[in-house]
Design a protein around this motif. Structure first.
Motif, PDB file in Angstrom:
ATOM      1  N   TYR B  33     -16.600  22.545  -8.109  1.00 42.66           N
ATOM      2  CA  TYR B  33     -15.896  23.930  -8.069  1.00 42.66           C
ATOM      3  C   TYR B  33     -14.911  23.917  -9.220  1.00 42.66           C
ATOM      4  CZ  TYR B  33     -17.134  22.836  -3.124  1.00 42.66           C
ATOM      5  OH  TYR B  33     -17.711  22.647  -1.966  1.00 42.66           O
ATOM      6  N   TYR B  35     -11.350  26.359  -9.989  1.00 42.27           N
ATOM      7  CA  TYR B  35     -10.137  27.061  -9.380  1.00 42.27           C
ATOM      8  C   TYR B  35      -9.341  27.684 -10.583  1.00 42.27           C
ATOM      9  CZ  TYR B  35     -11.561  25.258  -4.780  1.00 42.27           C
ATOM     10  OH  TYR B  35     -12.186  24.673  -3.497  1.00 42.27           O
ATOM     11  N   GLN B  37      -5.230  28.695 -11.093  1.00 39.74           N
ATOM     12  CA  GLN B  37      -3.946  28.694 -10.499  1.00 39.74           C
ATOM     13  C   GLN B  37      -2.900  29.498 -11.367  1.00 39.74           C
ATOM     14  OE1 GLN B  37      -2.191  24.942  -9.808  1.00 39.74           O
ATOM     15  NE2 GLN B  37      -1.227  25.851  -7.946  1.00 39.74           N
ATOM     16  N   LEU B  43      -4.549  28.373  -5.150  1.00 42.37           N
ATOM     17  CA  LEU B  43      -5.945  28.226  -5.948  1.00 42.37           C
ATOM     18  C   LEU B  43      -6.707  29.300  -5.425  1.00 42.37           C
ATOM     19  CD1 LEU B  43      -4.527  25.368  -6.055  1.00 42.37           C
ATOM     20  CD2 LEU B  43      -6.737  24.229  -6.131  1.00 42.37           C
ATOM     21  N   PHE B  88      -3.935  28.063 -15.215  1.00 44.00           N
ATOM     22  CA  PHE B  88      -4.227  26.561 -14.964  1.00 44.00           C
ATOM     23  C   PHE B  88      -5.416  26.508 -14.335  1.00 44.00           C
ATOM     24  CE2 PHE B  88      -3.098  22.328 -15.413  1.00 44.00           C
ATOM     25  CZ  PHE B  88      -3.195  21.854 -14.081  1.00 44.00           C
ATOM     26  N   LEU B  90      -8.498  24.402 -12.753  1.00 39.01           N
ATOM     27  CA  LEU B  90      -8.843  23.072 -11.875  1.00 39.01           C
ATOM     28  C   LEU B  90     -10.186  23.176 -11.384  1.00 39.01           C
ATOM     29  CD1 LEU B  90      -5.525  23.081  -9.630  1.00 39.01           C
ATOM     30  CD2 LEU B  90      -6.162  21.141 -11.204  1.00 39.01           C
ATOM     31  N   LYS B  94     -16.705  17.688  -4.521  1.00 35.61           N
ATOM     32  CA  LYS B  94     -16.468  17.540  -3.101  1.00 35.61           C
ATOM     33  C   LYS B  94     -17.561  16.412  -2.530  1.00 35.61           C
ATOM     34  CE  LYS B  94     -15.341  19.832   1.508  1.00 35.61           C
ATOM     35  NZ  LYS B  94     -16.598  19.381   2.049  1.00 35.61           N
ATOM     36  N   ALA B  99     -12.089  16.912  -1.128  1.00 37.47           N
ATOM     37  CA  ALA B  99     -12.277  16.910  -2.671  1.00 37.47           C
ATOM     38  C   ALA B  99     -11.302  16.253  -3.757  1.00 37.47           C
ATOM     39  CB  ALA B  99     -11.899  18.539  -2.929  1.00 37.47           C
ATOM     40  N   PHE B 101      -9.858  16.085  -7.677  1.00 35.96           N
ATOM     41  CA  PHE B 101      -9.407  17.267  -8.867  1.00 35.96           C
ATOM     42  C   PHE B 101      -9.393  16.334 -10.019  1.00 35.96           C
ATOM     43  CE2 PHE B 101      -8.860  21.229  -6.520  1.00 35.96           C
ATOM     44  CZ  PHE B 101      -8.860  21.058  -5.137  1.00 35.96           C
ATOM     45  N   GLY B 102      -9.703  17.329 -10.985  1.00 34.56           N
ATOM     46  CA  GLY B 102      -9.344  16.846 -12.356  1.00 34.56           C
ATOM     47  C   GLY B 102      -7.781  17.115 -12.612  1.00 34.56           C
ATOM     48  N   GLN B 103      -7.215  16.781 -13.829  1.00 30.03           N
ATOM     49  CA  GLN B 103      -5.925  16.929 -13.952  1.00 30.03           C
ATOM     50  C   GLN B 103      -5.507  18.270 -14.700  1.00 30.03           C
ATOM     51  OE1 GLN B 103      -3.316  14.716 -13.226  1.00 30.03           O
ATOM     52  NE2 GLN B 103      -4.952  14.093 -12.159  1.00 30.03           N
ATOM     53  N   ARG B 106      -4.580  23.767 -19.149  1.00 25.98           N
ATOM     54  CA  ARG B 106      -4.021  24.944 -19.370  1.00 25.98           C
ATOM     55  C   ARG B 106      -4.506  25.555 -20.406  1.00 25.98           C
ATOM     56  NH1 ARG B 106       0.481  26.391 -16.649  1.00 25.98           N
ATOM     57  NH2 ARG B 106       0.598  24.086 -15.735  1.00 25.98           N
TER      58      ARG B 106
END
Lengths: 115, 110
Positions: B33, B35, B37, B43, B88, B90, B94, B99, B101-103, B106
């Motif tokens: 996925y 997202y 933010q 998200l 940002f 993300l 999953k 899920a 997430f990566g870090q 930006r």
């Protein structure tokens, strides 16, 4: 798409106090999950509660789920300064467009623990 | 280490340029996925993929494109058609339930 809505948007408490956050959602779910995000970082999974469960505990975390009210709460007991972060609920259900499982997130509660 | 890696951490784009954000996972997850933010926001889903060579638009797909040629990789291209790309981003994969997430990346338009 459906979306969880957290309440309050921001919460500031003293270290050692309990913090409670609420989440409401709109449609049927498979499960509901809570995630934590430290500033500028990715999200980390905290706890999952299935649609047929009413309460779940993990360490200092307690989650409740009321499917009749389409709501959940996250309680963090004996808060610590390191708990300062944003907390998101995510509902796991079928995306209305693709018919596939996925997570839909709310806007989050920003929790500040004052030392 | 098992996990999901996004790169770069910071990205600057000039107006009119396309940029590609990388997302790689070694968790053997089928679902991935992207997202977006924005400050003080939750998200919002851009694109998702349930299997290799297949992907679906999310809620805010306009101005973005993706590919899923390998199970491990799900790159996101922010095109010049995206009028407000500063945000940002993300990436997540999953498993059966949760899920990962990566870090985040930006992206700033300069």
């Amino acid at each position: 798409s459906q979306q969880g809505e957290e309440d309050p948007q921001a919460l500031s408490i003293q270290e050692g106090e309990n913090a409670t956050m609420n989440c409401s959602y709109k449609t049927s779910i498979n499960n509901l999950q809570w995630y934590r995000q430290n500033s500028g970082r990715g999200l980390v999974h905290l706890i999952l509660i299935r649609s047929n469960e009413r309460e779940k505990h993990s360490g200092r975390l307690r989650v409740t789920l009321d499917t009749s009210k389409k709501s959940s709460s996250l309680l963090i007991t004996a808060s610590r300064a390191a708990d300062t972060a944003s907390y998101f609920c995510a509902t796991d259900s079928y995306y209305s467009g693709g018919g596939a499982d996925g997570l839909t997130f709310g806007k989050g509660t920003h929790l500040i623990i004052q030392p | 280490d098992g996990g999901i890696t996004q790169s770069p951490k910071y990205l600057f784009r000039k107006e009119g340029q396309n940029v590609t954000l990388s997302c790689e996972q070694n968790l053997n997850h089928d679902a991935m996925y992207w997202y977006r933010q924005d400050p003080g926001q939750g998200l919002r889903l851009i694109y998702y993929s349930q299997i290799v060579n297949d992907f679906q638009k999310g809620d805010i797909a306009e101005g973005y494109s993706v590919s899923r040629e390998k199970k491990e990789s799900f790159p996101l291209t922010v095109t010049s058609a995206q009028k407000n790309p500063t945000a940002f981003y993300l990436c997540a994969s999953k498993g059966p339930t949760e899920a990962f997430f990566g870090q985040g990346t930006r992206l700033t338009v300069v």
